[in-house]
Design an enzyme around this catalytic site. Structure first.
Site, PDB file in Angstrom:
ATOM      1  N   LYS A 154      56.920  20.844 -58.742  1.00 20.47           N
ATOM      2  CA  LYS A 154      55.841  20.351 -58.489  1.00 20.47           C
ATOM      3  C   LYS A 154      54.807  21.635 -57.589  1.00 20.47           C
ATOM      4  O   LYS A 154      53.606  21.707 -57.886  1.00 20.47           O
ATOM      5  CB  LYS A 154      55.439  19.019 -57.560  1.00 20.47           C
ATOM      6  CG  LYS A 154      55.684  17.920 -58.505  1.00 20.47           C
ATOM      7  CD  LYS A 154      55.091  16.579 -58.040  1.00 20.47           C
ATOM      8  CE  LYS A 154      55.634  15.403 -58.822  1.00 20.47           C
ATOM      9  NZ  LYS A 154      55.365  14.014 -58.017  1.00 20.47           N
ATOM     10  N   LYS A 168      60.877  17.477 -69.854  1.00 22.74           N
ATOM     11  CA  LYS A 168      60.633  15.899 -69.733  1.00 22.74           C
ATOM     12  C   LYS A 168      59.373  15.584 -70.252  1.00 22.74           C
ATOM     13  O   LYS A 168      58.496  16.343 -69.859  1.00 22.74           O
ATOM     14  CB  LYS A 168      60.918  15.714 -68.214  1.00 22.74           C
ATOM     15  CG  LYS A 168      61.036  14.292 -68.054  1.00 22.74           C
ATOM     16  CD  LYS A 168      61.120  13.986 -66.492  1.00 22.74           C
ATOM     17  CE  LYS A 168      59.646  13.959 -66.047  1.00 22.74           C
ATOM     18  NZ  LYS A 168      59.566  13.337 -64.605  1.00 22.74           N
ATOM     19  N   LYS A 173      53.250  12.401 -67.998  1.00 26.89           N
ATOM     20  CA  LYS A 173      52.072  12.124 -68.171  1.00 26.89           C
ATOM     21  C   LYS A 173      51.165  13.357 -67.617  1.00 26.89           C
ATOM     22  O   LYS A 173      49.869  13.323 -67.992  1.00 26.89           O
ATOM     23  CB  LYS A 173      51.475  10.850 -67.653  1.00 26.89           C
ATOM     24  CG  LYS A 173      52.165  10.555 -66.004  1.00 26.89           C
ATOM     25  CD  LYS A 173      52.084   9.148 -65.781  1.00 26.89           C
ATOM     26  CE  LYS A 173      52.870   9.111 -64.364  1.00 26.89           C
ATOM     27  NZ  LYS A 173      53.475   7.662 -64.384  1.00 26.89           N
TER      28      LYS A 173
HETATM   29  P1  TYM Z   1      57.181   7.819 -61.910  1.00 27.62           P
HETATM   30  O1  TYM Z   1      56.249   7.247 -61.465  1.00 27.62           O
HETATM   31  O2  TYM Z   1      57.347   9.352 -62.234  1.00 27.62           O
HETATM   32  O3  TYM Z   1      58.209   7.097 -63.238  1.00 27.62           O
HETATM   33  C1  TYM Z   1      58.390   5.772 -63.169  1.00 27.62           C
HETATM   34  C2  TYM Z   1      59.855   5.714 -63.832  1.00 27.62           C
HETATM   35  O4  TYM Z   1      59.898   6.484 -64.939  1.00 27.62           O
HETATM   36  C3  TYM Z   1      61.085   7.082 -65.269  1.00 27.62           C
HETATM   37  N1  TYM Z   1      60.591   8.141 -66.209  1.00 27.62           N
HETATM   38  C4  TYM Z   1      61.370   8.549 -67.372  1.00 27.62           C
HETATM   39  N2  TYM Z   1      62.499   8.016 -67.628  1.00 27.62           N
HETATM   40  C5  TYM Z   1      62.994   8.876 -68.895  1.00 27.62           C
HETATM   41  N3  TYM Z   1      62.072   9.800 -69.636  1.00 27.62           N
HETATM   42  C6  TYM Z   1      61.051  10.200 -68.844  1.00 27.62           C
HETATM   43  N4  TYM Z   1      60.610  11.437 -69.519  1.00 27.62           N
HETATM   44  C7  TYM Z   1      60.432   9.681 -67.819  1.00 27.62           C
HETATM   45  N5  TYM Z   1      59.518   9.824 -67.007  1.00 27.62           N
HETATM   46  C8  TYM Z   1      59.675   9.152 -66.052  1.00 27.62           C
HETATM   47  C9  TYM Z   1      61.284   7.649 -63.753  1.00 27.62           C
HETATM   48  O5  TYM Z   1      62.621   8.328 -63.540  1.00 27.62           O
HETATM   49  C10 TYM Z   1      60.973   6.523 -63.020  1.00 27.62           C
HETATM   50  O6  TYM Z   1      62.152   5.736 -63.095  1.00 27.62           O
HETATM   51  N6  TYM Z   1      59.339   8.523 -57.365  1.00 27.62           N
HETATM   52  C11 TYM Z   1      59.207   7.497 -58.424  1.00 27.62           C
HETATM   53  C12 TYM Z   1      58.652   6.416 -58.120  1.00 27.62           C
HETATM   54  C13 TYM Z   1      59.376   5.604 -57.115  1.00 27.62           C
HETATM   55  C14 TYM Z   1      60.633   4.971 -57.000  1.00 27.62           C
HETATM   56  C15 TYM Z   1      60.633   4.378 -55.465  1.00 27.62           C
HETATM   57  C16 TYM Z   1      61.333   4.779 -57.987  1.00 27.62           C
HETATM   58  C17 TYM Z   1      58.825   5.591 -55.787  1.00 27.62           C
HETATM   59  N7  TYM Z   1      59.679   4.632 -54.791  1.00 27.62           N
HETATM   60  C18 TYM Z   1      61.801   3.681 -55.387  1.00 27.62           C
HETATM   61  C19 TYM Z   1      62.481   3.662 -57.679  1.00 27.62           C
HETATM   62  C20 TYM Z   1      62.811   3.353 -56.220  1.00 27.62           C
HETATM   63  C21 TYM Z   1      58.601   8.305 -59.517  1.00 27.62           C
HETATM   64  O7  TYM Z   1      57.727   9.152 -59.109  1.00 27.62           O
HETATM   65  O8  TYM Z   1      58.375   7.718 -60.682  1.00 27.62           O
END
Ligand code: TYM
Length: 330
Positions: A113, A195, A198
């Site tokens: 990032k 990956k 969005k």
């Molecule tokens: P975020 O919002 O980027 O994504 C949400 C969830 O989607 C999964 N994900 C994917 N899985 C497979 N292939 C992909 N291309 C892909 N893109 C996203 C992510 O692994 C995630 O599970 N930091 C986290 C949010 C968060 C969180 C937490 C998660 C904040 N606090 C506590 C678990 C527990 C995030 O940015 O996810």
């Protein structure tokens, strides 16, 4: 016996992709009967990159409605918005004091990032994994269903739980990641080595849960494959491997069955069927979303109730933590 606890979160930074869905959210719904689940729209995480207030408000409600449309049942699970439970950021502050800079420096997501947005290297982007650890540790979480990209953050949460427990006495549960065998890393349709995200500048790289039928079909048609011409699941054909993961997740068929089905047939047939499978898989979600999203009062009732339930637990844990570190109770 008490049910085990599940926690997971998703950022309201724009619409969700099928990567979010396959890697995480689709699986969240399946855990609701067996576990005591907390699912959180993490708006405080979202502001680590610049957001317009109006958009953030809209996206937060969009994601809430979308989670419900994907099968999260507010009667079974605690569905809430992170900023409504201030204990998350309060615990994060305490955890910051036991987090080493070196650990945060090694976080690959931060490195990626920060490369992408050098003009916005704020300290919250750096300490983001500490807030994520606080999210998880507040609820005595046993399991965290996430995609592969969150694994390193989960390791930090485990590490901080253990460090705090060793320093102050047993307080936190050490959480385990729950990462699927297939689909834990859905790749970009345009570059199967990175990956699906969005924030990709090429919108053909991702499919959004709210994309219309023609857009979905177009994006799958354009998905990068290879010149081998055989539907087969291996690392030399990363484009097809990725499409197979998507196919399997939406159809419920095993990779083996799908590969057999397309033996001796080209990518054209395979992609055409995949287009319909994804369109058919997303349309009930879209219908439910549209119905839910138009009822703001209902959504408000749900996130209010959710944060009340979450607060009850979060408050207890924070009180315990404050006592252990030596803060005088109010
Ligand atoms: P975020 O919002 O980027 O994504 C949400 C969830 O989607 C999964 N994900 C994917 N899985 C497979 N292939 C992909 N291309 C892909 N893109 C996203 C992510 O692994 C995630 O599970 N930091 C986290 C949010 C968060 C969180 C937490 C998660 C904040 N606090 C506590 C678990 C527990 C995030 O940015 O996810």
């Amino acid at each position: 016996m008490d049910k085990k606890i599940v926690f997971s979160g998703v950022q309201p930074s724009g619409a969700l992709t099928i990567g979010n869905y396959i890697g995480a959210i689709k699986r969240w719904a399946t855990l609701q009967d067996e576990y005591n689940c907390y699912y959180c729209v993490v708006d405080q995480h979202a502001i680590t990159v610049p957001q317009k207030a109006k958009d953030l408000r809209k996206n937060t409600l969009d994601i809430l409605a979308l989670l419900m449309a994907c099968g999260i049942d507010h009667e079974k699970s605690t569905l809430f918005i992170q900023s409504h439970v201030p204990e998350h950021s309060e615990l994060a502050w305490v955890l910051n004091t036991i987090t080493y800079m070196g650990q945060l420096n090694r976080m690959t997501q931060f490195k990626d990032k920060s490369k992408r947005s050098e003009e916005n290297l704020n300290s919250a982007l750096f300490t983001y994994p500490v807030l994520m650890a606080a999210d998880i540790l507040l609820y005595k979480t046993n399991l965290v269903p996430v995609g592969e990209d969150q694994k390193q953050h989960l390791e930090l949460a485990r590490d901080l739980a253990e460090r705090f427990n060793n320093r102050y006495s047993d307080t936190f549960m050490v959480p385990e990641p729950l990462i699927g065998e297939f689909g834990a890393r859905i790749m970009s349709l345009q570059d199967p080595n990175s990956k699906m995200s969005k924030s990709d500048s090429d919108e053909n790289g991702y499919i959004l849960l709210l994309d219309d039928k023609n857009t979905i079909r177009r994006k799958i048609k354009r998905a990068v494959t290879d010149s081998i011409g055989e539907v087969s699941y291996n690392d030399d054909q990363p484009g097809i491997k990725n499409l197979l993961n998507i196919y399997s997740s939406f159809s419920g068929e095993t990779i083996e069955t799908i590969v057999e089905k397309y033996e001796g047939r080209g990518y054209g047939d395979f992609k055409k069927d995949l287009e319909e499978i994804v369109v058919d898989g997303l349309s009930p979600i879209q219908e439910k979303f549209n119905a839910l999203r138009s009822d703001k009062a209902y959504l408000e009732e749900i996130y209010r109730k959710g944060s009340e339930k979450a607060s009850d637990e979060a408050r207890k844990m924070l009180r315990k933590v404050y006592k252990k570190v030596g803060f005088i109770p109010r």
